[in-house]
Motif scaffolding. Structure first.
Motif, short mmCIF file in Angstrom:
data_model
loop_
_atom_site.label_atom_id
_atom_site.label_comp_id
_atom_site.label_asym_id
_atom_site.label_seq_id
_atom_site.Cartn_x
_atom_site.Cartn_y
_atom_site.Cartn_z
N SER A 13 29.33 -72.28 92.97
CA SER A 13 29.04 -72.42 91.55
C SER A 13 29.08 -71.06 90.89
O SER A 13 29.12 -70.03 91.56
CB SER A 13 27.66 -73.05 91.34
OG SER A 13 26.64 -72.18 91.81
N ALA A 14 29.08 -71.08 89.57
CA ALA A 14 29.01 -69.85 88.78
C ALA A 14 28.13 -70.11 87.58
O ALA A 14 28.05 -71.23 87.08
CB ALA A 14 30.40 -69.43 88.33
N SER A 15 27.43 -69.10 87.16
CA SER A 15 26.61 -69.18 85.96
C SER A 15 26.54 -67.79 85.34
O SER A 15 26.98 -66.82 85.95
CB SER A 15 25.20 -69.68 86.31
OG SER A 15 24.57 -68.79 87.20
N VAL A 18 21.19 -64.21 80.76
CA VAL A 18 20.95 -63.62 79.43
C VAL A 18 21.20 -62.12 79.45
O VAL A 18 21.38 -61.52 78.40
CB VAL A 18 19.51 -63.91 78.95
CG1 VAL A 18 19.32 -65.39 78.71
CG2 VAL A 18 18.48 -63.38 79.92
N ASN A 19 21.25 -61.51 80.63
CA ASN A 19 21.52 -60.08 80.75
C ASN A 19 23.01 -59.76 80.74
O ASN A 19 23.39 -58.62 80.95
CB ASN A 19 20.90 -59.53 82.04
CG ASN A 19 19.40 -59.72 82.07
OD1 ASN A 19 18.75 -59.79 81.05
ND2 ASN A 19 18.86 -59.80 83.26
N GLY A 20 23.85 -60.78 80.58
CA GLY A 20 25.29 -60.56 80.55
C GLY A 20 25.92 -60.46 81.93
O GLY A 20 27.01 -59.93 82.07
N LEU A 21 25.23 -60.99 82.95
CA LEU A 21 25.78 -60.99 84.30
C LEU A 21 26.37 -62.35 84.63
O LEU A 21 25.82 -63.38 84.24
CB LEU A 21 24.68 -60.67 85.32
CG LEU A 21 23.99 -59.33 85.20
CD1 LEU A 21 22.85 -59.24 86.21
CD2 LEU A 21 24.98 -58.20 85.42
N VAL A 22 27.48 -62.35 85.36
CA VAL A 22 28.04 -63.58 85.90
C VAL A 22 27.58 -63.65 87.35
O VAL A 22 27.73 -62.68 88.09
CB VAL A 22 29.58 -63.61 85.81
CG1 VAL A 22 30.14 -64.87 86.43
CG2 VAL A 22 30.03 -63.49 84.36
N VAL A 23 27.01 -64.79 87.74
CA VAL A 23 26.45 -64.96 89.08
C VAL A 23 27.25 -66.04 89.81
O VAL A 23 27.45 -67.13 89.27
CB VAL A 23 24.96 -65.37 89.00
CG1 VAL A 23 24.38 -65.59 90.38
CG2 VAL A 23 24.16 -64.33 88.22
N PHE A 24 27.72 -65.72 91.02
CA PHE A 24 28.45 -66.68 91.84
C PHE A 24 27.62 -67.04 93.05
O PHE A 24 27.08 -66.16 93.72
CB PHE A 24 29.79 -66.09 92.32
CG PHE A 24 30.74 -65.78 91.22
CD1 PHE A 24 31.52 -66.80 90.67
CD2 PHE A 24 30.87 -64.51 90.72
CE1 PHE A 24 32.39 -66.53 89.64
CE2 PHE A 24 31.74 -64.24 89.69
CZ PHE A 24 32.50 -65.25 89.14
N MET A 56 39.31 -67.68 89.63
CA MET A 56 39.90 -67.52 88.30
C MET A 56 39.38 -68.59 87.34
O MET A 56 39.01 -68.29 86.20
CB MET A 56 41.43 -67.58 88.38
CG MET A 56 42.11 -67.36 87.05
SD MET A 56 41.83 -65.75 86.34
CE MET A 56 42.91 -64.77 87.34
N GLN A 57 39.32 -69.83 87.78
CA GLN A 57 38.82 -70.91 86.93
C GLN A 57 37.34 -70.72 86.60
O GLN A 57 36.92 -70.93 85.46
CB GLN A 57 39.06 -72.27 87.59
CG GLN A 57 40.51 -72.67 87.66
CD GLN A 57 41.17 -72.69 86.29
OE1 GLN A 57 40.63 -73.18 85.32
NE2 GLN A 57 42.37 -72.13 86.21
N LEU A 58 36.55 -70.32 87.60
CA LEU A 58 35.12 -70.08 87.36
C LEU A 58 34.93 -68.93 86.37
O LEU A 58 34.09 -69.01 85.48
CB LEU A 58 34.40 -69.78 88.68
CG LEU A 58 34.26 -70.95 89.65
CD1 LEU A 58 33.73 -70.46 90.99
CD2 LEU A 58 33.34 -72.03 89.08
N LEU A 59 35.71 -67.87 86.51
CA LEU A 59 35.62 -66.75 85.58
C LEU A 59 35.99 -67.16 84.16
O LEU A 59 35.30 -66.80 83.21
CB LEU A 59 36.52 -65.60 86.04
CG LEU A 59 35.97 -64.70 87.14
CD1 LEU A 59 37.06 -63.77 87.65
CD2 LEU A 59 34.78 -63.91 86.65
N LYS A 60 37.07 -67.91 84.03
CA LYS A 60 37.47 -68.39 82.70
C LYS A 60 36.36 -69.21 82.05
O LYS A 60 36.06 -69.04 80.86
CB LYS A 60 38.76 -69.22 82.78
CG LYS A 60 40.00 -68.39 83.01
CD LYS A 60 41.23 -69.29 83.08
CE LYS A 60 42.48 -68.50 83.34
NZ LYS A 60 43.66 -69.36 83.42
N ALA A 61 35.73 -70.08 82.83
CA ALA A 61 34.66 -70.93 82.29
C ALA A 61 33.46 -70.08 81.87
O ALA A 61 32.87 -70.31 80.80
CB ALA A 61 34.23 -71.97 83.33
#
Length: 79
Positions: A13-15, A18-24, A56-61
Motif C-alpha cells: 500500500s501507499a499513503s 500531513v508532513n508531506g511524506l509518501v509512505v509505502f 509508478m502507479q502508487l506514486l502517481k496516485a
C-alpha cells in the motif's frame, strides 16, 4: 552509516502524511551490504519490472492526492 540491499518482493500500500511524506508498506528482503572501498557507501533497492510498474502507479496516485489537497489558483497556469 549501515548499508543494505533492499529487495522489494511486493508493494502492499501507499499513503501520504500531513508532513508531506509518501509512505509505502512493502514486503522486502533486507540484507547487510559491504561498502565498496573508495566508493561512497549507499544502500541499494532492487525490484522486478512488475514491481517497478506498481511503484509508478502508487506514486502517481499519491502525487494526485497531494495535488488535490493544494489550493487551486484562480488564474490558472500559463506555459
Amino acid at each position: 552509516m549501515k548499508v543494505h540491499t533492499l529487495e522489494i518482493n511486493k508493494f502492499k500500500s501507499a499513503s501520504n502524511s500531513v508532513n508531506g511524506l509518501v509512505v509505502f508498506k512493502v514486503d522486502a528482503l533486507v540484507t547487510p551490504k559491504e561498502p565498496l572501498e573508495g566508493i561512497e557507501p549507499s544502500s541499494i533497492i532492487t525490484m522486478t519490472e512488475a514491481n517497478a510498474r506498481v511503484l509508478m502507479q502508487l506514486l502517481k496516485a499519491q502525487l494526485a492526492e497531494f495535488d488535490n489537497k493544494k489550493p487551486k489558483s484562480r488564474h490558472g497556469r500559463h506555459g
